[in-house]
Design a protein around this motif. Structure first.
Motif, PDB file in Angstrom:
ATOM      1  N   HIS A 181      12.465  -2.667   6.016  1.00  0.00           N
ATOM      2  CA  HIS A 181      10.680  -3.258   6.396  1.00  0.00           C
ATOM      3  C   HIS A 181      10.229  -3.595   5.296  1.00  0.00           C
ATOM      4  O   HIS A 181       9.702  -3.048   4.126  1.00  0.00           O
TER       5      HIS A 181
ATOM      6  N   GLN B  49       6.878  -3.930   5.169  1.00  0.00           N
ATOM      7  CA  GLN B  49       5.370  -3.196   4.601  1.00  0.00           C
ATOM      8  C   GLN B  49       6.098  -2.224   4.578  1.00  0.00           C
ATOM      9  O   GLN B  49       4.537  -1.300   5.149  1.00  0.00           O
ATOM     10  N   ASN B  50       6.997  -1.568   3.855  1.00  0.00           N
ATOM     11  CA  ASN B  50       7.462   0.137   3.941  1.00  0.00           C
ATOM     12  C   ASN B  50       6.912   0.220   2.430  1.00  0.00           C
ATOM     13  O   ASN B  50       7.321  -0.112   1.706  1.00  0.00           O
ATOM     14  N   PRO B  51       6.228   1.121   2.613  1.00  0.00           N
ATOM     15  CA  PRO B  51       4.610   1.323   0.648  1.00  0.00           C
ATOM     16  C   PRO B  51       6.157   1.166  -0.531  1.00  0.00           C
ATOM     17  O   PRO B  51       5.744   1.232  -1.279  1.00  0.00           O
TER      18      PRO B  51
ATOM     19  N   TYR C 100       2.734   8.261   1.364  1.00  0.00           N
ATOM     20  CA  TYR C 100       1.567   7.184   2.079  1.00  0.00           C
ATOM     21  C   TYR C 100       0.993   7.769   3.121  1.00  0.00           C
ATOM     22  O   TYR C 100       1.983   9.154   3.648  1.00  0.00           O
TER      23      TYR C 100
ATOM     24  N   ASP D 157      -1.562   4.163  -0.205  1.00  0.00           N
ATOM     25  CA  ASP D 157      -1.035   3.865   0.324  1.00  0.00           C
ATOM     26  C   ASP D 157      -1.495   4.123   1.840  1.00  0.00           C
ATOM     27  O   ASP D 157      -1.231   5.286   2.003  1.00  0.00           O
TER      28      ASP D 157
ATOM     29  N   VAL E 211      -1.006   2.473   6.112  1.00  0.00           N
ATOM     30  CA  VAL E 211       0.195   2.408   7.263  1.00  0.00           C
ATOM     31  C   VAL E 211      -0.985   2.785   8.566  1.00  0.00           C
ATOM     32  O   VAL E 211      -0.839   3.856   9.020  1.00  0.00           O
TER      33      VAL E 211
ATOM     34  N   ASP F   6      -6.369  -4.117  12.717  1.00  0.00           N
ATOM     35  CA  ASP F   6      -5.741  -5.569  11.624  1.00  0.00           C
ATOM     36  C   ASP F   6      -7.193  -6.423  10.961  1.00  0.00           C
ATOM     37  O   ASP F   6      -6.910  -6.249   9.570  1.00  0.00           O
TER      38      ASP F   6
ATOM     39  N   ARG G 225      -3.534  -0.239  -0.732  1.00  0.00           N
ATOM     40  CA  ARG G 225      -2.602  -0.933  -0.007  1.00  0.00           C
ATOM     41  C   ARG G 225      -2.680  -0.424   1.351  1.00  0.00           C
ATOM     42  O   ARG G 225      -2.230   0.269   1.647  1.00  0.00           O
TER      43      ARG G 225
ATOM     44  N   ALA H  96      -1.330  -1.666   5.043  1.00  0.00           N
ATOM     45  CA  ALA H  96      -0.043  -2.378   6.017  1.00  0.00           C
ATOM     46  C   ALA H  96      -0.795  -2.280   7.484  1.00  0.00           C
ATOM     47  O   ALA H  96      -0.275  -0.667   8.129  1.00  0.00           O
ATOM     48  N   SER H  97      -1.091  -3.136   8.082  1.00  0.00           N
ATOM     49  CA  SER H  97      -1.368  -2.605   9.734  1.00  0.00           C
ATOM     50  C   SER H  97       0.010  -3.303  10.796  1.00  0.00           C
ATOM     51  O   SER H  97       0.521  -4.641  10.418  1.00  0.00           O
ATOM     52  N   LEU H  98       0.765  -1.900  10.651  1.00  0.00           N
ATOM     53  CA  LEU H  98       1.572  -2.432  11.778  1.00  0.00           C
ATOM     54  C   LEU H  98       1.493  -2.381  13.267  1.00  0.00           C
ATOM     55  O   LEU H  98       2.707  -2.127  14.039  1.00  0.00           O
TER      56      LEU H  98
END
Length: 359
Positions: free
Chosen positions: A188, A190-192, A196, A229, A231, A243, A255, A257-259
Motif C-alpha cells: 500500500h 500509505q503504509n508507513p 506506526y 507515524d 494510521v 480526513d 506523518r 495516513a487517513s485510510l
C-alpha cells in the motif's frame, strides 16, 4: 412455555457428534471478532466436523482465513434490506432463507440472539438449534435448546452457549488475515514502512467519541516522544471527518495516513496486526487488536467496558469516573455525564506511552 422456563440438560451434546455445524453471528464487526472463541471451541471438540459461519458479506474477511473454518455463508444484508416494501426483494429474501437448509446442518448456534438470527437458525433445518434463553425480540422461539446466560461480559455470555452444550471452552481470540489482504497492505502506498500507531477516532454514535481535537493533540504529544507515524481508520461514513482530523494535526514531522473508508475488512485486520499500538473509542478496532494481541488503549463512556470492553485487556481501558450505563447505553447524549470529555489528554498519553514501552 416462556424462555425462562426451559431447563438445559447437563452435557447436552456429549452423546452425539455433529458432522456439520453453523455459527450464526452476522454482525457487527467487533461482535464477529469476539465470537471467534466459539469457532475455536467447536473445532477443538469436533475436529472432523464441517463448520460454517453465517456472516454479513462485507464482514466475511474477518473470519474467512481462520484455519478452523470450512465455509463462509454470506448474508447479503444490503441486497435484502426492506424486503417487506418490495415484492422482488421479498422473493429474494425467501429464496435466501430456503437456501440455508441445503447444506444439511446438524447443529446451529445462534450467537446473535435476535429475531432475525433466530429465523436464520430455524430456516437452516438443523434438528438442534442452540441459542440464548432470553434472546431479544422473541428470537428464542426458533430454538430447540435455550441456554441461560447471566455472565456480565458479552464474550462470557456467548461462551456460555458452548459450555451449555457440554463442549469445553477454548478461549482463543486469535484472528487471521487473508493472504491477499496482507499483500495489499505490504504494498500500500500509505503504509508507513516504519513502526506506526493506529487510531480509530470516530464511532457510529457521537456519545462514544473522545473529542476530535484531542486526537490531534494526542498525535502531537506522541510525536514529541518519538512516535511520528499514524494510521487513522474508520468507516466510509466517517471518512470526511477523519480526513479533517488527519489534516488538522499541524505538528511538523508527524506523518498521518487517513485510510477511513478506503480499506476492506481484511486490510483493516492487516493494518492492526502490524501496529505498535491501537488507540480507539468503543469500536471494532479494539476487538481486532485483541485478536492479534496488539497493545491497546480503549476509551469508553456510556458503554460499560465490564460488559463490552476488549476482552482480557480491561486494565487498558479508560472511562470517566462519572460515567454510567450498561453495555448498550450508547444512544445517550454526548453532553451527559457519560461524555468522554472526562478523559484527559494526559491520561491517554500516559497509558499509550506505557503500552508502547511494554512492547
Amino acid at each position: 412455555m416462556a424462555a425462562s422456563d426451559y431447563a438445559v440438560p447437563e452435557n447436552l451434546m456429549t452423546d452425539s457428534t455433529p458432522s456439520s455445524i453453523l455459527i450464526i453471528r452476522p454482525s457487527a464487526l467487533g461482535d464477529v471478532c469476539r465470537t471467534v472463541p466459539v469457532l475455536a471451541s467447536l473445532r477443538s471438540a469436533w475436529p472432523d466436523a464441517r463448520i460454517g459461519w453465517l456472516i454479513q458479506e462485507e464482514f466475511s474477511e474477518a473470519v474467512s482465513a481462520h484455519p478452523a473454518l470450512d465455509e463462509v455463508v454470506p448474508f447479503p444484508r444490503q441486497a435484502l434490506r426492506g424486503a417487506w416494501k418490495s415484492p422482488r426483494r421479498l422473493l429474494k429474501t425467501l429464496a435466501y432463507l430456503r437456501s440455508l437448509s441445503r447444506p444439511g446442518w446438524d447443529l446451529v448456534l445462534d450467537c446473535q440472539g435476535l429475531a432475525r438470527s433466530g429465523l436464520f437458525a430455524w430456516f437452516s433445518g438443523a434438528p438442534r438449534r442452540v441459542g440464548f434463553a432470553r434472546a431479544a425480540e422473541f428470537g428464542w422461539v426458533f430454538l430447540t435448546d435455550r441456554i441461560p446466560c447471566s455472565q456480565r461480559h458479552v464474550v462470557d455470555r456467548t461462551m456460555a452457549l458452548i459450555s451449555g452444550i457440554g463442549v469445553p471452552v477454548k478461549m482463543d481470540m486469535s484472528l487471521h488475515v487473508p493472504d491477499a489482504s496482507s499483500q495489499q497492505w505490504r504494498l500500500h502506498p500509505q503504509n508507513p514502512g516504519a513502526p506506526y500507531i493506529v487510531l480509530a477516532p470516530r464511532s457510529r454514535w457521537a456519545s462514544k467519541e473522545w473529542p476530535r481535537e484531542r486526537w490531534c493533540e494526542l498525535m502531537g504529544s506522541l510525536a514529541a516522544h518519538g512516535h511520528r507515524d499514524f494510521v487513522l481508520v474508520g468507516s466510509s461514513s466517517e471518512q470526511a471527518s477523519i480526513d479533517e482530523i488527519a489534516a488538522s494535526v499541524g505538528v511538523s514531522g508527524v506523518r498521518v495516513a487517513s485510510l477511513a473508508g478506503r480499506t476492506s475488512v481484511g486490510e483493516l485486520l492487516a493494518i492492526i496486526q502490524g501496529a505498535n499500538l491501537v488507540v480507539a473509542n468503543d469500536s471494532a478496532p479494539l476487538h481486532i487488536a485483541v485478536g492479534f494481541s496488539r497493545p491497546l488503549v480503549g476509551l469508553f463512556g456510556p458503554t460499560d467496558p465490564e460488559e463490552v470492553g476488549p476482552y482480557g485487556a480491561l486494565e487498558h481501558v479508560l472511562r470517566p469516573p462519572t460515567a454510567t450505563g450498561s453495555g448498550h447505553d450508547y444512544r445517550a447524549s454526548s453532553t451527559s455525564t457519560n461524555s468522554l470529555d472526562g478523559i484527559a489528554l494526559d491520561q491517554v498519553l500516559e497509558h499509550a506511552l506505557d503500552r508502547l514501552g511494554a512492547r
